[in-house]
Design an enzyme around this catalytic site. Sequence first.
Site, mmCIF file in Angstrom:
data_model
loop_
_atom_site.group_PDB
_atom_site.id
_atom_site.type_symbol
_atom_site.label_atom_id
_atom_site.label_comp_id
_atom_site.label_asym_id
_atom_site.label_seq_id
_atom_site.Cartn_x
_atom_site.Cartn_y
_atom_site.Cartn_z
ATOM 1 N N HIS A 1 -18.485 -2.741 22.434
ATOM 2 C CA HIS A 1 -17.567 -2.875 21.297
ATOM 3 C C HIS A 1 -16.313 -3.650 21.710
ATOM 4 O O HIS A 1 -15.213 -3.098 21.796
ATOM 5 C CB HIS A 1 -17.203 -1.497 20.740
ATOM 6 C CG HIS A 1 -18.337 -0.821 20.042
ATOM 7 N ND1 HIS A 1 -19.140 0.109 20.652
ATOM 8 C CD2 HIS A 1 -18.821 -0.969 18.766
ATOM 9 C CE1 HIS A 1 -20.064 0.538 19.802
ATOM 10 N NE2 HIS A 1 -19.893 -0.111 18.638
ATOM 11 N N HIS B 1 -12.901 -5.071 12.796
ATOM 12 C CA HIS B 1 -13.442 -3.742 12.505
ATOM 13 C C HIS B 1 -13.535 -2.813 13.708
ATOM 14 O O HIS B 1 -13.698 -1.597 13.540
ATOM 15 C CB HIS B 1 -14.816 -3.868 11.830
ATOM 16 C CG HIS B 1 -15.941 -4.117 12.777
ATOM 17 N ND1 HIS B 1 -16.205 -5.358 13.310
ATOM 18 C CD2 HIS B 1 -16.868 -3.278 13.298
ATOM 19 C CE1 HIS B 1 -17.253 -5.283 14.101
ATOM 20 N NE2 HIS B 1 -17.677 -4.031 14.126
ATOM 21 N N ASP B 2 -13.428 -3.335 14.932
ATOM 22 C CA ASP B 2 -13.472 -2.478 16.125
ATOM 23 C C ASP B 2 -12.258 -2.694 17.031
ATOM 24 O O ASP B 2 -12.330 -2.476 18.243
ATOM 25 C CB ASP B 2 -14.756 -2.724 16.918
ATOM 26 C CG ASP B 2 -15.931 -1.898 16.407
ATOM 27 O OD1 ASP B 2 -15.670 -0.788 15.903
ATOM 28 O OD2 ASP B 2 -17.082 -2.360 16.490
ATOM 29 N N ASP C 1 -22.697 -5.263 11.159
ATOM 30 C CA ASP C 1 -22.275 -4.499 12.334
ATOM 31 C C ASP C 1 -23.459 -4.201 13.250
ATOM 32 O O ASP C 1 -23.333 -4.246 14.487
ATOM 33 C CB ASP C 1 -21.610 -3.202 11.876
ATOM 34 C CG ASP C 1 -20.899 -2.479 13.007
ATOM 35 O OD1 ASP C 1 -20.603 -3.119 14.034
ATOM 36 O OD2 ASP C 1 -20.639 -1.267 12.875
#
Length: 832
Positions: A578, A618-619, A729
């Site tokens: 991630h 988003h991460d 994702d």
Amino acid sequence: MLYRWGYLQGVTELRLVHVEMVNAWFADRVHTIPTTNETVRDLSPMHQMTQPESATPGTPTRKISASEFDRPLRPMLVKDSIGGLTFVFDPDRKEQMPFKFPKPACEAKPVNDQCSRLLELVKDISSHLDVTALCHKIFLHINEVIAADRYSLFLVHEDSSNEKFLVSQLFDVAEGSTPEETSNNCIRLEWNKGIVGYVAATGEPLNIKDAYEDPRFNAEVDQITGYKTQSILSMPIKNHEEEVVGVAQAINKKCGTNGAFTKKDEKDFAAYLTFCGIVLHKAKVYETSLLENRRNQVLLDLATLIFEEQHSLEVILKKIAATILSFMQAQSCTIFIVDDSSSDSFSSVFHMTSAELGDPSEFQRRSYDTNKINYIFAKYAKSTMETLNISDVSKDTRFTWTSENAESTNKQIKSLLCTPIKNGKKNKVIGVCQLMNKIGETVDKISAFNKNDEQFLEAFAIFCGLGIQNTQMYETVEMAMAKQIVTLEVLSYHASATENETEALQVTAAMTVPSAHSLKLLDFSFSDFDLTEVETTLAAIRMFKDLNFLQNFQMKYEVLCRWILSVKKNYRRHVAYHNWRHAFNTAQCMFAVLKSGKIQNKLTDLEILALIIATLSHDLDHRGVNNAFIKRSEHPLAQLYCHSMMEHHHFDQCVMILNSPGNQILSGLSLDEYKMTLKMIEQAILATDLAIYIKRREEFFDLVKTNQFDWEVKSHKELLMAMLMTACDVSAITKPWPVQQKTAELVATEFFEQGDKEREELKIEPIDLMNREKCDQIPSMQVGFIDAICLKLYEALAEISEACLPLLEGCRNNRKNWEMLATQKLVNGEKK
């Protein structure tokens, strides 16, 4: 609405009254009683206790004096069934009664006439409340029966030390007299002294034929007035608990044998005095209710003052000191604030004198000084957590004086009352309130603080504790917010790309930004493994260019370069999967879905912008652990959010970067557009939480399956955008097999590292997915992941747009490969 108590034959009833009449009655009924042992009548008008209110602006209005409550009342703080304070509302009005003066007669009255008058008396008692008027009327009725020359009524009182004494309520009631005339003079009699005191103490009646022959008789009153007392009939008035509440006295029988009262007179007198007992009981209930109401009103006023101001500790302590001084009538009030860092000192001291009430601007915050303010009493109250009441400081032997000017300090302090101020849980002292020198009847006279003062100050301390604690908490929060702002400024500075980095990228991008075709950004099979770090940033710029964001939203090229580099910088390099590469791949998949998947024309420009920003962000600041680990480890993030902890954090980081100077790529939007875009970004990032995806996906699948999905319905479109975020994702599951295998290794590495942390830090056994010892089960777990999460999602997207079919095909192909590995029990793509 106000209520009063009416009492008839032991039954309590509520009646409506007027506030003005109640206040007038209260002013008439409450009096200052001289504390001397005089038994002579005071012919001067009775001195009322209420003092004129100060008209000085800014001074708290003292609606009632603390000394007015120097009588037995219920405990200061009474809790109801839910733990709240019980307040009694103002009772009723004072009504004027018609008074008739029947003439006394020694002859027996007809029975019917007596019954009629008795019923009239009962009716008056049930419908009126004025003790003086009712008792006066009762005496006039008694006069018809026993025919004495004069009557008097003495009521039992108690001071703050529970010492009993008697005070005349009516004196010298005679034929033709009025309640006002007979209640003008106030006489105090000591308990168990004289005829009245004896009757009150013993509860036994006295029938004396010749007063001058009885040693208990005090002839001083006769000597002053010239009146000759001969016979006396003195009887106790008792309540329903057989306690003496008053004494009634008849003087000088007008007719009969030798002017003496008979046994029949005793019986008739006692019968009528029963009605006096009812009146007095009703009056006690009334007066107690009224005083309770006034007392609670004082506390409510204090609470209102305290909770109106919670911004400044100095201001709230000023209000507290002014209110307490105004009510308690002390010369000075000192409030000590406990120093949390030291168990034996105070961080600050607030001092106010009664002279400063006239001009609150004179109030000053003073650092505590042993030469001016003695704090030995405050330290004692703090350590013992109990109230300290000293009537005469100079005679108290508990405290040793070591300061040089101890003698002068002692002279300044005569009486002292000191109580601890506790926190809401009552387990810690946060301050001390100290009153010095209670002002007596005259300004020059210093009195001792009594039990009533203790009760009030302790009640005040409870409200003060809440107010001080709330204000301190407010100041702490304000300071924390200020520190947070400074911290965010520092973080945003260090989180942002440097000028050199931004300039280098800007120069490179100005020279050449590879096309989407050459970078294969339009392919669902895209892989970033062959791209350098710089090329990934150039590819991100290309996506923004091809989607016309720079033109449509007036983005500055320099700002865009800095924002992309700042986003990249805020992904942690040590996290195996991630990281920036994963975010970039997610954004590329979204770009491909919009362009190659033919979704772009179905969405607005703002929606597309929100999706691209969300995929890249988003991460942000991912720590390499999932939400379950964050919650089990009790990380601060778990305290900030009740669900989707990491996703909320990612969004917060996204907003921080967007608002950082030089990174504001949304500055070209209007305020409404900006708010709308941020909302869509938040929804999109939160949608990457698989727990949220699992909750919402069935609704989406049903819409697609039943052909009810409608692009024009806002909720349908929002649902699709959430599904697109999850599809992008986890899009690594759709990549060519070699890319999928390598990505799976990165995911497993990160998961195993979390499993190791769970063993070492949390002392728990990790699940199979994160258990390094179960690495041989990766193929079967991948098959399970595809079946549970991915297949139906890509099937639904293929139904929405056939151009998205490559995602489904890639997912199916990888499932076959993982299933084959699981069957053959292979690890890392090689046969054993």
